[in-house]
Design a protein around this motif. Structure first.
Motif, PDB file in Angstrom:
ATOM      1  N   ALA A  78       0.830  -1.204   0.000  1.00  9.10           N
ATOM      2  CA  ALA A  78       0.000   0.000   0.000  1.00  9.10           C
ATOM      3  C   ALA A  78       0.866   1.256   0.000  1.00  9.10           C
ATOM      4  CB  ALA A  78      -0.936  -0.002   1.201  1.00  9.10           C
ATOM      5  N   SER A  79       2.112   1.138   0.469  1.00  3.23           N
ATOM      6  CA  SER A  79       3.054   2.256   0.504  1.00  3.23           C
ATOM      7  C   SER A  79       3.899   2.348  -0.774  1.00  3.23           C
ATOM      8  CB  SER A  79       3.976   2.104   1.708  1.00  3.23           C
ATOM      9  OG  SER A  79       4.725   0.914   1.584  1.00  3.23           O
ATOM     10  N   TYR A  80       3.557   1.581  -1.792  1.00  3.11           N
ATOM     11  CA  TYR A  80       4.260   1.513  -3.082  1.00  3.11           C
ATOM     12  C   TYR A  80       5.628   0.844  -2.991  1.00  3.11           C
ATOM     13  CZ  TYR A  80       0.649   4.360  -5.225  1.00  3.11           C
ATOM     14  OH  TYR A  80      -0.550   4.815  -5.701  1.00  3.11           O
ATOM     15  N   GLU A  81       5.895   0.174  -1.907  1.00  6.12           N
ATOM     16  CA  GLU A  81       7.136  -0.578  -1.754  1.00  6.12           C
ATOM     17  C   GLU A  81       6.996  -1.900  -2.507  1.00  6.12           C
ATOM     18  OE1 GLU A  81       9.534  -2.560   2.005  1.00  6.12           O
ATOM     19  OE2 GLU A  81       7.443  -2.012   2.217  1.00  6.12           O
ATOM     20  N   PRO A  82       7.983  -2.295  -3.337  1.00 10.84           N
ATOM     21  CA  PRO A  82       7.860  -3.562  -4.064  1.00 10.84           C
ATOM     22  C   PRO A  82       7.894  -4.754  -3.116  1.00 10.84           C
ATOM     23  CG  PRO A  82       9.995  -2.547  -4.482  1.00 10.84           C
ATOM     24  CD  PRO A  82       9.220  -1.589  -3.643  1.00 10.84           C
ATOM     25  N   LEU A  83       6.918  -5.649  -3.282  1.00 11.23           N
ATOM     26  CA  LEU A  83       6.847  -6.847  -2.447  1.00 11.23           C
ATOM     27  C   LEU A  83       7.343  -8.088  -3.172  1.00 11.23           C
ATOM     28  CD1 LEU A  83       3.408  -6.473  -0.648  1.00 11.23           C
ATOM     29  CD2 LEU A  83       5.686  -6.161   0.307  1.00 11.23           C
ATOM     30  N   GLY A  84       6.992  -8.222  -4.440  1.00 11.02           N
ATOM     31  CA  GLY A  84       7.385  -9.409  -5.178  1.00 11.02           C
ATOM     32  C   GLY A  84       6.739  -9.464  -6.541  1.00 11.02           C
ATOM     33  N   VAL A  85       6.933 -10.612  -7.173  1.00  9.77           N
ATOM     34  CA  VAL A  85       6.376 -10.872  -8.493  1.00  9.77           C
ATOM     35  C   VAL A  85       5.485 -12.097  -8.376  1.00  9.77           C
ATOM     36  CG1 VAL A  85       6.968 -11.453 -10.877  1.00  9.77           C
ATOM     37  CG2 VAL A  85       8.431  -9.919  -9.584  1.00  9.77           C
ATOM     38  N   VAL A  86       4.274 -11.999  -8.924  1.00  3.62           N
ATOM     39  CA  VAL A  86       3.329 -13.112  -8.873  1.00  3.62           C
ATOM     40  C   VAL A  86       2.846 -13.422 -10.292  1.00  3.62           C
ATOM     41  CG1 VAL A  86       2.545 -12.604  -6.529  1.00  3.62           C
ATOM     42  CG2 VAL A  86       1.331 -11.626  -8.462  1.00  3.62           C
ATOM     43  N   PRO A  87       2.354 -14.632 -10.518  1.00  2.00           N
ATOM     44  CA  PRO A  87       1.780 -14.948 -11.826  1.00  2.00           C
ATOM     45  C   PRO A  87       0.544 -14.087 -12.102  1.00  2.00           C
ATOM     46  CG  PRO A  87       2.199 -16.950 -10.572  1.00  2.00           C
ATOM     47  CD  PRO A  87       2.410 -15.794  -9.642  1.00  2.00           C
ATOM     48  N   LEU A  88       0.244 -13.895 -13.363  1.00  2.00           N
ATOM     49  CA  LEU A  88      -0.891 -13.080 -13.778  1.00  2.00           C
ATOM     50  C   LEU A  88      -2.191 -13.554 -13.137  1.00  2.00           C
ATOM     51  CD1 LEU A  88      -2.199 -10.893 -15.528  1.00  2.00           C
ATOM     52  CD2 LEU A  88      -2.235 -12.542 -17.400  1.00  2.00           C
ATOM     53  N   ARG A  89      -2.371 -14.850 -13.055  1.00  2.00           N
ATOM     54  CA  ARG A  89      -3.604 -15.396 -12.483  1.00  2.00           C
ATOM     55  C   ARG A  89      -3.801 -14.933 -11.035  1.00  2.00           C
ATOM     56  NH1 ARG A  89      -5.007 -21.280 -13.682  1.00  2.00           N
ATOM     57  NH2 ARG A  89      -7.230 -21.163 -13.346  1.00  2.00           N
ATOM     58  N   ARG A  90      -2.728 -14.973 -10.237  1.00  2.22           N
ATOM     59  CA  ARG A  90      -2.822 -14.542  -8.834  1.00  2.22           C
ATOM     60  C   ARG A  90      -3.124 -13.051  -8.747  1.00  2.22           C
ATOM     61  NH1 ARG A  90      -4.626 -14.509  -4.140  1.00  2.22           N
ATOM     62  NH2 ARG A  90      -3.255 -13.847  -2.477  1.00  2.22           N
ATOM     63  N   ALA A  91      -2.502 -12.242  -9.600  1.00  2.00           N
ATOM     64  CA  ALA A  91      -2.757 -10.803  -9.604  1.00  2.00           C
ATOM     65  C   ALA A  91      -4.207 -10.507  -9.976  1.00  2.00           C
ATOM     66  CB  ALA A  91      -1.808 -10.105 -10.576  1.00  2.00           C
ATOM     67  N   LEU A  92      -4.763 -11.245 -10.940  1.00  6.58           N
ATOM     68  CA  LEU A  92      -6.164 -11.055 -11.316  1.00  6.58           C
ATOM     69  C   LEU A  92      -7.087 -11.377 -10.146  1.00  6.58           C
ATOM     70  CD1 LEU A  92      -6.425 -12.357 -14.970  1.00  6.58           C
ATOM     71  CD2 LEU A  92      -6.934 -10.076 -14.146  1.00  6.58           C
TER      72      LEU A  92
END
Length: 184
Positions: free
Chosen positions: A9-23
């Motif tokens: 929420a603070s715009y700090e990068p957390l990680g990379v996830v597959p497109l399906r999880r982001a959707l």
């Protein structure tokens, strides 16, 4: 499958996830899509723009993760995909001080190397060959390295990673990509 950058929420990068999880995060109203990839995901009743960058709506406290893990992808990202001995396209990993001679498998002793240099160097010290490194190996620092080290990169992520130390790494990677012709 494409990957998506997840920001706190603070715009700090957390990680990379597959497109399906982001959707799923966006559809469950847990995240907001900040950048779209230009593609659309279709269901029986609606079409949703595929995200490239999402931001969580609620702040997630992340425990200290320790140093960036030494992986092949992270090493190639740190060295820009180039051989640290001759500058050619790197295809292998080499220990500056060979492990057979007491060298450790650590960030400050491991570099990317082309096949030829790795074969010629074998288990010898650099001073025996009269070679020099293009730059001294060092562990990467900054939150952006957790993202860059995954090997997944998207130019739309750059504005979100720049404040966290991605400029140097991505500039080296972009230069290597332009000279080698490798895809981003």
């Amino acid at each position: 499958m494409p990957h998506v950058l997840v920001l706190n929420a603070s715009y700090e990068p957390l990680g990379v996830v597959p497109l399906r999880r982001a959707l799923v995060l966006v559809l469950e109203n847990k995240a907001i899509c900040l950048e779209e990839s230009g593609a659309f995901m279709h269901s029986a009743t609606r079409a949703v723009a595929a995200p490239s960058v999402v931001r969580l709506k609620r702040f997630v406290r992340v425990p200290y993760r320790g140093p960036v893990p030494l992986t092949r992808k992270a090493l190639f990202a740190r060295d820009g995909g180039r051989c640290m001995y001759c500058g050619a396209v790197a295809t292998s990993v080499d220990h500056v001080i060979p492990r057979s001679r007491g060298g450790r498998h650590a960030w400050d002793n491991v570099v990317a190397a082309c096949r030829r240099c790795n074969h010629v160097k074998a288990d010898r010290h650099l001073r025996e060959l009269g070679w020099r490194l293009h730059q001294q190996p060092a562990p990467p620092s900054g939150l952006a390295w957790r993202i860059i080290g995954t090997g997944h990169r998207d130019p739309r992520w750059l504005p979100y990673l720049q404040p966290y130390g991605a400029d140097d790494a991505l500039a080296r990677f972009q230069g290597a990509r332009l000279t080698s012709g490798a895809p981003l």
